[in-house]
Design an enzyme around this catalytic site. Sequence first.
Site, PDB file in Angstrom:
ATOM      1  CG  ASP A   1       8.407  -1.273  18.888  1.00  0.00           C
ATOM      2  OD1 ASP A   1       8.481  -1.908  19.953  1.00  0.00           O
ATOM      3  OD2 ASP A   1       8.400  -1.814  17.769  1.00  0.00           O
TER       4      ASP A   1
ATOM      5  CG  ASP B   1      13.874  -9.348  20.172  1.00  0.00           C
ATOM      6  OD1 ASP B   1      12.637  -9.280  20.218  1.00  0.00           O
ATOM      7  OD2 ASP B   1      14.614  -8.672  20.901  1.00  0.00           O
TER       8      ASP B   1
END
EC number: 4.3.2.10
Length: 251
Positions: free
Chosen positions: A130, A11
């Site tokens: 998500d 990330d």
Amino acid sequence: MLAKRIIPCLDIKDGQTVKGTNFVNLRQAGDPVELGRAYSEQGADELVFLDITASHEGRKTFTELVKRIAANINIPFTVGGGINELSDVDRLLNAGADKISINSSAIRNPQLIDDIAKNFGSQVCVLAVDAKQTENGWKCYLNGGRIETDKELLAWTKEAQERGAGEILFTSMNHDGVKTGYANEALASLADQLSIPVIASGGAGLKEHFRDAFLVGKADAALAASVFHFGEIKIPELKSYLCGEGITIRG
């Protein structure tokens, strides 16, 4: 059983690898080029790079950083973040990505899935989702989990499959960074209703969590970040543990 895949995830925020909990409270986790090289050498099956603030901040993924990571690894490389049009896909594939992950941009413009599949092939198009479990089921979120949408997890992933997505990367926001295991019930329902591979993301804390994602959640691959970045689980040991549990693993 097809071989299951272990996928570390970088990330990226401001050029550095970061990790948070439930999508917030980010802390630095190391140099992405060094981490990528280490994971490639340790036997990771693939590497995922997500520029986690690109969609939120409205800027393009770090093309130069993608090039540097790609030059240092010899495993399939998926890149996501701020990809809104075909020229972005082209640019990142030319920089060394093998697959492209789209999330917010696909919710806003589902036709992008069709366009990527048609122009580059379904195998290039990974739909990242998500989602958060609410009283009304699993809801999909935009912009790194900042904005709730009316899209429901199962319906949206089915639509994406029909449009040509080659893979689903499902992150449970409830489980992200908490290290209590993956969202196996939701994973299993995705696996049962989709014909394309599903990657589990969000919740890895122990080797057993990977086992459960494969055996209970029926995932095709399991992605994790902090347990790898901070050395809590080593990939060779994880693979040998999973083999001992009767799970077919690559390499």
